[in-house]
Design a protein around this motif. Sequence first.
Motif, PDB file in Angstrom:
ATOM      1  N   VAL A 122     -71.210  35.880  40.726  1.00  0.00           N
ATOM      2  CA  VAL A 122     -72.227  35.043  41.234  1.00  0.00           C
ATOM      3  C   VAL A 122     -73.397  35.748  40.708  1.00  0.00           C
ATOM      4  O   VAL A 122     -74.265  35.310  40.596  1.00  0.00           O
ATOM      5  CB  VAL A 122     -71.913  34.660  42.878  1.00  0.00           C
ATOM      6  N   LEU A 123     -73.488  37.089  41.197  1.00  0.00           N
ATOM      7  CA  LEU A 123     -74.751  37.789  40.881  1.00  0.00           C
ATOM      8  C   LEU A 123     -74.965  37.963  39.358  1.00  0.00           C
ATOM      9  O   LEU A 123     -76.328  37.680  38.950  1.00  0.00           O
ATOM     10  CB  LEU A 123     -74.600  39.438  41.545  1.00  0.00           C
ATOM     11  N   THR A 124     -74.062  37.802  38.666  1.00  0.00           N
ATOM     12  CA  THR A 124     -74.216  37.741  37.232  1.00  0.00           C
ATOM     13  C   THR A 124     -74.968  36.440  36.600  1.00  0.00           C
ATOM     14  O   THR A 124     -75.786  36.489  35.766  1.00  0.00           O
ATOM     15  CB  THR A 124     -72.961  37.974  36.503  1.00  0.00           C
ATOM     16  N   LEU A 125     -74.338  35.222  37.438  1.00  0.00           N
ATOM     17  CA  LEU A 125     -74.867  33.867  36.967  1.00  0.00           C
ATOM     18  C   LEU A 125     -76.283  33.723  37.598  1.00  0.00           C
ATOM     19  O   LEU A 125     -77.196  33.093  36.955  1.00  0.00           O
ATOM     20  CB  LEU A 125     -74.045  32.794  37.441  1.00  0.00           C
ATOM     21  N   ASN A 185     -75.994  34.941  49.554  1.00  0.00           N
ATOM     22  CA  ASN A 185     -76.458  35.691  50.760  1.00  0.00           C
ATOM     23  C   ASN A 185     -75.782  36.882  51.243  1.00  0.00           C
ATOM     24  O   ASN A 185     -76.536  37.988  51.708  1.00  0.00           O
ATOM     25  CB  ASN A 185     -76.284  34.638  52.014  1.00  0.00           C
ATOM     26  N   ARG A 186     -74.398  36.734  50.973  1.00  0.00           N
ATOM     27  CA  ARG A 186     -73.717  38.131  51.236  1.00  0.00           C
ATOM     28  C   ARG A 186     -74.118  39.227  50.130  1.00  0.00           C
ATOM     29  O   ARG A 186     -74.331  40.378  50.684  1.00  0.00           O
ATOM     30  CB  ARG A 186     -71.999  37.787  51.121  1.00  0.00           C
ATOM     31  N   ALA A 187     -74.211  38.725  48.959  1.00  0.00           N
ATOM     32  CA  ALA A 187     -74.733  39.781  48.120  1.00  0.00           C
ATOM     33  C   ALA A 187     -76.242  40.455  48.270  1.00  0.00           C
ATOM     34  O   ALA A 187     -76.435  41.626  48.260  1.00  0.00           O
ATOM     35  CB  ALA A 187     -74.881  39.174  46.660  1.00  0.00           C
ATOM     36  N   MET A 188     -77.109  39.529  48.832  1.00  0.00           N
ATOM     37  CA  MET A 188     -78.038  39.987  49.304  1.00  0.00           C
ATOM     38  C   MET A 188     -78.183  41.203  50.445  1.00  0.00           C
ATOM     39  O   MET A 188     -78.986  42.127  50.326  1.00  0.00           O
ATOM     40  CB  MET A 188     -79.056  38.785  49.628  1.00  0.00           C
ATOM     41  N   ARG A 216     -84.305  41.194  49.213  1.00  0.00           N
ATOM     42  CA  ARG A 216     -84.770  39.975  50.193  1.00  0.00           C
ATOM     43  C   ARG A 216     -84.695  38.655  49.589  1.00  0.00           C
ATOM     44  O   ARG A 216     -84.824  37.730  50.559  1.00  0.00           O
ATOM     45  CB  ARG A 216     -86.701  40.238  50.035  1.00  0.00           C
ATOM     46  N   ASP A 217     -84.409  38.504  48.395  1.00  0.00           N
ATOM     47  CA  ASP A 217     -84.134  36.973  47.662  1.00  0.00           C
ATOM     48  C   ASP A 217     -83.630  37.010  46.680  1.00  0.00           C
ATOM     49  O   ASP A 217     -83.153  38.251  45.943  1.00  0.00           O
ATOM     50  CB  ASP A 217     -85.381  36.504  48.009  1.00  0.00           C
TER      51      ASP A 217
END
Length: 228
Positions: A170-173, A199-202, A208-209
């Motif tokens: 998801v972070l990559t996307l 949200n979990r990755a943040m 922060r966002d």
Amino acid sequence: MTIKVLLADDQALLRSAFRVLVDSEPDMRVVGEASDGAAAYELTRAQRPDVVLMDIRMPGVDGLAATRMISEDPELTGVRVVILTTFEVDDYVVQSLRAGASGFLGKGAEPDEMLGAIRIAAAGEALLSPVATKGLIAKFLAQGGSSAEGGPGGAGTERLATLTGREREVLTLVAGGLSNDEIAEQLAVSPLTVKTHVNRAMAKLGARDRAQLVVIAYESGLVRPRVQ
């Protein structure tokens, strides 16, 4: 709910124009104006705006330093900073994102675009103009602005070790400029599931966002910039 906006720009004429624009909206109001970064920080502490429209180049304490002061203040975690710039490609913009800004917007943006940006930032969705922001960060890092922590085996890689495989995906996307809906469609999951992963990755990465997630994705080496 009324969105409280603080204006930080050393040009009084621009602040006046922005105030008229913001105050014309029924769901927004300007709660303060500052002509330098130090005043912007103090007003932010006093007024607790939802969004700060921050110019980069101001006398004394500039917008970059003020953004860092706001983002590092534990009492101001709910404040979102949107950088205003006359340059669409500007190294200072990337530094501002690293300092904690939620995104950037050109001063030549259309009124509706600026109002929309304020609403997006206030809602916590943050990353403004995702494609432009992604391209900006990629260009900056390709020119040698990448963190020493990036790359295989570096501290940046260790930073991502806390993420699950799906969260990394998801972070990559997210770094590719995709919205939650677009990511959900690509992964065949619900937008709510994507939002949970974001949200979990943040939380795990201390971001922060979404704007911060894009920076982390590039600096850690998870996503590589394309050199033109």
